[in-house]
Design an enzyme around this catalytic site. Structure first.
Site, PDB file in Angstrom:
ATOM      1  N   ALA A 180       0.822  -1.222   0.000  1.00  0.00           N
ATOM      2  CA  ALA A 180       0.000   0.000   0.000  1.00  0.00           C
ATOM      3  C   ALA A 180       0.856   1.271   0.000  1.00  0.00           C
ATOM      4  O   ALA A 180       0.334   2.372   0.081  1.00  0.00           O
ATOM      5  CB  ALA A 180      -0.931  -0.013   1.212  1.00  0.00           C
ATOM      6  N   SER A 181       2.171   1.108  -0.104  1.00  0.00           N
ATOM      7  CA  SER A 181       3.073   2.260   0.023  1.00  0.00           C
ATOM      8  C   SER A 181       3.208   3.083  -1.252  1.00  0.00           C
ATOM      9  O   SER A 181       3.567   4.250  -1.205  1.00  0.00           O
ATOM     10  CB  SER A 181       4.461   1.748   0.425  1.00  0.00           C
ATOM     11  OG  SER A 181       4.818   0.667  -0.423  1.00  0.00           O
ATOM     12  N   ARG A 182       2.943   2.436  -2.400  1.00  0.00           N
ATOM     13  CA  ARG A 182       3.199   3.105  -3.686  1.00  0.00           C
ATOM     14  C   ARG A 182       2.184   2.618  -4.720  1.00  0.00           C
ATOM     15  O   ARG A 182       1.486   1.626  -4.514  1.00  0.00           O
ATOM     16  CB  ARG A 182       4.576   2.702  -4.221  1.00  0.00           C
ATOM     17  CG  ARG A 182       5.724   3.132  -3.407  1.00  0.00           C
ATOM     18  CD  ARG A 182       7.038   2.778  -4.098  1.00  0.00           C
ATOM     19  NE  ARG A 182       7.482   1.414  -3.836  1.00  0.00           N
ATOM     20  CZ  ARG A 182       7.907   0.575  -4.767  1.00  0.00           C
ATOM     21  NH1 ARG A 182       7.918   0.936  -6.033  1.00  0.00           N
ATOM     22  NH2 ARG A 182       8.316  -0.637  -4.445  1.00  0.00           N
TER      23      ARG A 182
ATOM     24  N   THR B 237       7.259  -3.001   2.687  1.00  0.00           N
ATOM     25  CA  THR B 237       8.381  -3.889   3.037  1.00  0.00           C
ATOM     26  C   THR B 237       9.348  -3.249   4.033  1.00  0.00           C
ATOM     27  O   THR B 237      10.145  -3.950   4.644  1.00  0.00           O
ATOM     28  CB  THR B 237       9.177  -4.300   1.781  1.00  0.00           C
ATOM     29  OG1 THR B 237       9.638  -3.105   1.138  1.00  0.00           O
ATOM     30  CG2 THR B 237       8.328  -5.104   0.816  1.00  0.00           C
TER      31      THR B 237
ATOM     32  N   ASN C 170      -2.269  -7.200  -3.459  1.00  0.00           N
ATOM     33  CA  ASN C 170      -1.787  -6.295  -4.502  1.00  0.00           C
ATOM     34  C   ASN C 170      -0.271  -6.359  -4.717  1.00  0.00           C
ATOM     35  O   ASN C 170       0.183  -6.173  -5.842  1.00  0.00           O
ATOM     36  CB  ASN C 170      -2.191  -4.858  -4.135  1.00  0.00           C
ATOM     37  CG  ASN C 170      -1.415  -3.833  -4.926  1.00  0.00           C
ATOM     38  OD1 ASN C 170      -1.681  -3.605  -6.093  1.00  0.00           O
ATOM     39  ND2 ASN C 170      -0.405  -3.220  -4.312  1.00  0.00           N
TER      40      ASN C 170
ATOM     41  N   SER D 294      -2.949  -9.466 -13.926  1.00  0.00           N
ATOM     42  CA  SER D 294      -2.442  -8.574 -14.982  1.00  0.00           C
ATOM     43  C   SER D 294      -2.994  -9.002 -16.338  1.00  0.00           C
ATOM     44  O   SER D 294      -3.300 -10.176 -16.556  1.00  0.00           O
ATOM     45  CB  SER D 294      -0.918  -8.646 -15.031  1.00  0.00           C
ATOM     46  OG  SER D 294      -0.445  -8.033 -16.210  1.00  0.00           O
TER      47      SER D 294
ATOM     48  N   TYR E 137       6.346 -13.829 -14.757  1.00  0.00           N
ATOM     49  CA  TYR E 137       5.283 -12.921 -14.271  1.00  0.00           C
ATOM     50  C   TYR E 137       3.915 -13.367 -14.793  1.00  0.00           C
ATOM     51  O   TYR E 137       2.939 -13.427 -14.023  1.00  0.00           O
ATOM     52  CB  TYR E 137       5.632 -11.510 -14.752  1.00  0.00           C
ATOM     53  CG  TYR E 137       4.710 -10.404 -14.304  1.00  0.00           C
ATOM     54  CD1 TYR E 137       4.769  -9.891 -13.012  1.00  0.00           C
ATOM     55  CD2 TYR E 137       3.800  -9.837 -15.196  1.00  0.00           C
ATOM     56  CE1 TYR E 137       3.939  -8.850 -12.613  1.00  0.00           C
ATOM     57  CE2 TYR E 137       2.973  -8.790 -14.810  1.00  0.00           C
ATOM     58  CZ  TYR E 137       3.041  -8.298 -13.518  1.00  0.00           C
ATOM     59  OH  TYR E 137       2.217  -7.264 -13.142  1.00  0.00           O
TER      60      TYR E 137
ATOM     61  N   ILE F  82      -0.443   0.501 -16.464  1.00  0.00           N
ATOM     62  CA  ILE F  82      -0.774   1.592 -15.536  1.00  0.00           C
ATOM     63  C   ILE F  82       0.531   2.306 -15.164  1.00  0.00           C
ATOM     64  O   ILE F  82       1.545   1.646 -14.893  1.00  0.00           O
ATOM     65  CB  ILE F  82      -1.436   1.027 -14.242  1.00  0.00           C
ATOM     66  CG1 ILE F  82      -2.578   0.054 -14.578  1.00  0.00           C
ATOM     67  CG2 ILE F  82      -1.906   2.162 -13.334  1.00  0.00           C
ATOM     68  CD1 ILE F  82      -3.737   0.621 -15.343  1.00  0.00           C
TER      69      ILE F  82
HETATM   70  P1  NAP Z   1       4.869  -0.767  -7.682  1.00  0.00           P
HETATM   71  O1  NAP Z   1       4.586   0.658  -7.945  1.00  0.00           O
HETATM   72  O2  NAP Z   1       6.201  -1.336  -8.061  1.00  0.00           O
HETATM   73  O3  NAP Z   1       4.571  -1.079  -6.120  1.00  0.00           O
HETATM   74  C1  NAP Z   1       4.756  -2.376  -5.653  1.00  0.00           C
HETATM   75  C2  NAP Z   1       4.204  -2.491  -4.253  1.00  0.00           C
HETATM   76  O4  NAP Z   1       4.380  -3.844  -3.822  1.00  0.00           O
HETATM   77  C3  NAP Z   1       4.942  -1.612  -3.269  1.00  0.00           C
HETATM   78  O5  NAP Z   1       4.011  -1.142  -2.319  1.00  0.00           O
HETATM   79  C4  NAP Z   1       5.939  -2.561  -2.642  1.00  0.00           C
HETATM   80  O6  NAP Z   1       6.283  -2.200  -1.299  1.00  0.00           O
HETATM   81  C5  NAP Z   1       5.137  -3.849  -2.626  1.00  0.00           C
HETATM   82  N1  NAP Z   1       6.011  -5.025  -2.588  1.00  0.00           N
HETATM   83  C6  NAP Z   1       6.970  -5.392  -3.465  1.00  0.00           C
HETATM   84  N2  NAP Z   1       7.571  -6.535  -3.063  1.00  0.00           N
HETATM   85  C7  NAP Z   1       6.969  -6.890  -1.907  1.00  0.00           C
HETATM   86  C8  NAP Z   1       7.154  -7.960  -0.995  1.00  0.00           C
HETATM   87  N3  NAP Z   1       8.080  -8.903  -1.173  1.00  0.00           N
HETATM   88  N4  NAP Z   1       6.358  -8.001   0.103  1.00  0.00           N
HETATM   89  C9  NAP Z   1       5.416  -7.066   0.322  1.00  0.00           C
HETATM   90  N5  NAP Z   1       5.209  -6.021  -0.488  1.00  0.00           N
HETATM   91  C10 NAP Z   1       5.967  -5.937  -1.594  1.00  0.00           C
HETATM   92  O7  NAP Z   1       3.817  -1.712  -8.449  1.00  0.00           O
HETATM   93  P2  NAP Z   1       2.366  -1.389  -9.060  1.00  0.00           P
HETATM   94  O8  NAP Z   1       2.553  -1.042 -10.481  1.00  0.00           O
HETATM   95  O9  NAP Z   1       1.624  -0.501  -8.172  1.00  0.00           O
HETATM   96  O10 NAP Z   1       1.749  -2.855  -9.042  1.00  0.00           O
HETATM   97  C11 NAP Z   1       0.829  -3.287  -8.046  1.00  0.00           C
HETATM   98  C12 NAP Z   1       0.216  -4.598  -8.497  1.00  0.00           C
HETATM   99  O11 NAP Z   1      -0.422  -4.406  -9.775  1.00  0.00           O
HETATM  100  C13 NAP Z   1       1.245  -5.710  -8.713  1.00  0.00           C
HETATM  101  O12 NAP Z   1       0.695  -6.951  -8.332  1.00  0.00           O
HETATM  102  C14 NAP Z   1       1.455  -5.702 -10.216  1.00  0.00           C
HETATM  103  O13 NAP Z   1       1.897  -6.934 -10.689  1.00  0.00           O
HETATM  104  C15 NAP Z   1       0.065  -5.354 -10.690  1.00  0.00           C
HETATM  105  N6  NAP Z   1       0.014  -4.793 -12.041  1.00  0.00           N
HETATM  106  C16 NAP Z   1       0.597  -3.590 -12.327  1.00  0.00           C
HETATM  107  C17 NAP Z   1       0.500  -3.110 -13.614  1.00  0.00           C
HETATM  108  C18 NAP Z   1       1.105  -1.800 -14.016  1.00  0.00           C
HETATM  109  O14 NAP Z   1       1.033  -1.467 -15.210  1.00  0.00           O
HETATM  110  N7  NAP Z   1       1.663  -1.018 -13.118  1.00  0.00           N
HETATM  111  C19 NAP Z   1      -0.152  -3.848 -14.609  1.00  0.00           C
HETATM  112  C20 NAP Z   1      -0.724  -5.050 -14.280  1.00  0.00           C
HETATM  113  C21 NAP Z   1      -0.652  -5.521 -12.993  1.00  0.00           C
HETATM  114  P3  NAP Z   1       7.582  -1.271  -0.973  1.00  0.00           P
HETATM  115  O15 NAP Z   1       7.183   0.153  -1.293  1.00  0.00           O
HETATM  116  O16 NAP Z   1       7.818  -1.481   0.472  1.00  0.00           O
HETATM  117  O17 NAP Z   1       8.685  -1.743  -1.846  1.00  0.00           O
END
Ligand code: NAP
Length: 247
Positions: A13-15, A37, A89, A141, A154, A187
């Site tokens: 939920a941090s980012r 984390t 998430n 995804s 992935y 996204i």
């Molecule tokens: P992001 O900006 O990279 O953020 C990832 C988040 O996951 C951060 O809050 C991070 O925490 C946390 N995280 C990473 N490794 C972790 C671990 N080992 N344990 C607990 N928390 C962990 O990613 P996002 O784009 O928001 O993606 C969120 C979800 O949407 C993911 O499941 C991703 O696969 C999915 N998704 C994203 C997209 C896209 O286009 N962005 C598309 C399809 C699906 P920290 O801040 O502490 O590192």
């Protein structure tokens, strides 16, 4: 916490998408239990909660580590928080063509993106069963369905989430618990910032709406799935990809 407030546990939920989900669920009236984390992420969650006057708390969690999940369970229990909404998430990418993929890149992605769903869901399921109410929302995804070169690890994990979602929906439906997935397209977050202009242009050409998605466009769908209005939807995957892939 108000006694009539439902607790929503959101991993990562941090980012990015998780942060937008935490904000949207908080504004919709849920108590937000958000995880990160490390300390920087925890601080970001606390800042979000205070900025938007959302009731909630931040927890440290590494979804890839069973001991960390167990610790979270103990912390939730001692804070008297029993989530009836779980948003799985947190996720990572470790892209590489299969021939070059290292074992570590395969296992890290499967463990963080898929094994985590098994662990976190088990953690919350007993409380939901007791409450005879629950919403499990898994973030998958578009590439689970479309495939994507360089993302065998992935897309396998994300496709696994869809199978998990359907099977669990059949197991727990009679307990008033729904299980659904949301499949974002492209996204704009830290996860996607690494793409070159050429890659971004090629992607845009595939998107009917001709733009990348915003985190809030995923969060609003999660809020809907958590709401009473979505009570007859289960085992479903909702595509939110601007027409990038129409399954
Ligand atoms: P992001 O900006 O990279 O953020 C990832 C988040 O996951 C951060 O809050 C991070 O925490 C946390 N995280 C990473 N490794 C972790 C671990 N080992 N344990 C607990 N928390 C962990 O990613 P996002 O784009 O928001 O993606 C969120 C979800 O949407 C993911 O499941 C991703 O696969 C999915 N998704 C994203 C997209 C896209 O286009 N962005 C598309 C399809 C699906 P920290 O801040 O502490 O590192």
């Amino acid at each position: 916490m108000k006694s009539d407030q439902q607790v929503a546990l959101i991993t990562g939920a941090s980012r990015g998408i998780g942060k937008a989900i935490a904000k949207a669920l908080g504004e919709a009236g849920y108590y937000v239990a958000g995880t990160a984390t490390g300390k920087t992420g925890m601080d970001a969650i606390k800042e979000l909660l205070s900025e938007y006057k959302i009731k909630g708390s931040a927890f440290i969690l590494d979804v890839a580590d069973p001991a960390s999940v167990e610790r979270l369970g103990e912390e939730l229990k001692s804070a008297d928080l029993s989530p009836t909404i779980l948003v799985n998430n947190a996720g990572i990418t470790r892209d590489n063509l299969l021939l070059r993929m290292k074992d570590e890149e395969w296992y890290d992605v499967i463990n963080t993106n898929l094994n985590s769903i098994y662990r976190l869901t088990k953690l919350c399921l007993r409380g939901m069963t007791k409450a005879r109410s629950g919403r499990i929302i898994n973030i998958t995804s578009v590439v689970a369905s479309s495939g994507n070169a360089g993302q065998c690890n992935y897309s396998a994990a994300k496709a696994g989430i869809i199978g998990f979602t359907r099977s669990l929906a059949r197991e727990v439906g009679s307990r008033g618990i729904t299980v659904n997935a949301v499949a974002p397209g492209f996204i704009e977050t830290d996860m996607t910032h690494g793409l070159s202009e050429v890659q971004q242009k090629a992607l845009l050409e595939q998107i009917a709406l001709n733009r990348f998605g915003d985190v809030n466009e995923i969060a609003s769908v999660v809020v809907f799935l958590a709401s009473a209005g979505a009570c007859y939807i289960t085992g479903e995957t909702i595509n939110v990809n601007g027409g990038m892939y129409m399954g």
